[in-house]
Design an enzyme around this catalytic site. Structure first.
Site, PDB file in Angstrom:
ATOM      1  N   SER A 218       0.833  -1.198   0.000  1.00  0.00           N
ATOM      2  CA  SER A 218       0.000   0.000   0.000  1.00  0.00           C
ATOM      3  C   SER A 218       0.873   1.255   0.000  1.00  0.00           C
ATOM      4  CB  SER A 218      -0.976  -0.054   1.179  1.00  0.00           C
ATOM      5  OG  SER A 218      -2.006   0.886   1.022  1.00  0.00           O
TER       6      SER A 218
ATOM      7  N   ASP B 267      -9.981  -3.472  -5.643  1.00  0.00           N
ATOM      8  CA  ASP B 267      -9.169  -2.500  -4.928  1.00  0.00           C
ATOM      9  C   ASP B 267      -9.232  -1.167  -5.662  1.00  0.00           C
ATOM     10  OD1 ASP B 267      -7.208  -1.001  -3.645  1.00  0.00           O
ATOM     11  OD2 ASP B 267      -5.577  -2.407  -4.036  1.00  0.00           O
TER      12      ASP B 267
ATOM     13  N   HIS C 271      -8.120  -4.877  -1.165  1.00  0.00           N
ATOM     14  CA  HIS C 271      -6.903  -4.214  -0.691  1.00  0.00           C
ATOM     15  C   HIS C 271      -6.643  -4.603   0.763  1.00  0.00           C
ATOM     16  CE1 HIS C 271      -4.002  -0.791  -0.859  1.00  0.00           C
ATOM     17  NE2 HIS C 271      -4.171  -0.826   0.448  1.00  0.00           N
TER      18      HIS C 271
END
Length: 292
Positions: free
Chosen positions: A141, A234, A264
């Site tokens: 991320s 995501d 995600h």
């Protein structure tokens, strides 16, 4: 007519459990940080906490393989060494690699480029601390953002040569204008609204969003081989795919592992989601193919 859920049943159950009670952006950094650390439990002994040029790091010693400098996710605001301890242990265990997890400075107290500078400092430290071993930069991320930025920085500033970059559902483009940012804006744990708020905390009123977006770098040639591990459901999926295309077009070996039916942050489901274990096994196999 009811639209079929794109998540697998197990992923939907985990997604909903993770989303339940997770604060909205307007609740602020303290509430979000507390939620990220909830249910951590006791961290088992083993890794060594030390400093890398003044930056706190946690080192998971491996006997062989590469040295992986890992930046945790959490929108540059949340998470820390403890929240990603399990993932780093699993990565080290599956590869035999030494994993150096970086406790970089977080926003909004420390804005761009503080986190980026800390990860790069840890990368330089790892190169000196483990000479002769292949060096890989990795992150999930927002940590994927920092990893990609570190790879660009090493290329541009004569930094340590890198064997690879492992980018797990990375944040790469502040614009959030891909189809996925709209299609999965809500209902899949990580929301587009959260991501916009994280960008605001990271950049502040004067930060340069383009400079903080590795996906918008003018030149991506000459970078180390990349693996992008992406989740289909995501908001950030499309910027990961776009970066992989840019890398390939520039002659950089780039692989994409796009995992369907997951969201995600799905690697947080190790041991619960078959897709999470499959994804980490595949990433470990890719690391074993890197030269050096």
């Amino acid at each position: 007519m009811t639209t079929a859920d794109p998540l697998t049943p197990a992923a939907r159950a985990l997604c909903d459990a993770m989303s339940a009670g997770f604060p909205r952006p307007e609740d602020g950094a303290a509430a979000l940080r507390a939620a990220a650390r909830a249910h951590l439990g006791e961290i088992p002994p083993g890794p060594v906490d030390t400093e890398a040029h003044g930056v706190p790091v946690r080192v998971y010693e491996g006997a062989a393989g590469p040295v992986v400098v890992f930046a945790h996710g959490g929108g540059w605001v949340l998470c820390d060494l403890d929240t990603h301890d399990r993932l780093c242990r699993a990565l080290a265990g599956r590869t035999g690699a030494t994993v150096v997890s970086v406790d970089y400075r977080r926003a909004p107290e420390h804005r761009f480029p503080a986190a980026q500078d800390d990860v790069y400092a840890a990368l330089e430290w790892a190169a000196a601390a483990f000479p002769g071993r292949p060096l890989v930069v990795a992150g999930d991320s927002s940590g994927g953002n920092l990893a990609a930025a570190a790879a660009l920085g090493a290329r541009d500033h004569g930094g340590p040569p890198l064997a690879g970059q492992l980018l797990v559902y990375p944040v790469l483009d502040h614009r959030l204008d891909g189809v996925s940012a709209q299609a999965y804006a809500e209902g899949f744990f990580h929301t587009t609204a959260h991501m916009r708020w994280y960008w605001e905390q990271y950049l502040g009123p004067d930060g340069d969003p383009v400079a903080a977006s590795p996906g918008l770098a003018d030149d991506v040639s000459g970078l180390p081989p990349a693996l992008l591990v992406l989740a289909d459901c995501d908001p950030l999926r499309d910027e990961g795919l776009a970066y992989a295309r840019r890398l390939s077009s520039a002659g950089v070996p780039a692989q994409v592992h796009l995992h369907t039916g997951v969201f995600h942050g799905f690697l947080g489901g190790l041991g619960l989601l078959p897709e999470a274990d499959k994804a980490l096994d595949a990433a470990a196999a890719w690391l074993s193919t890197l030269p050096g």
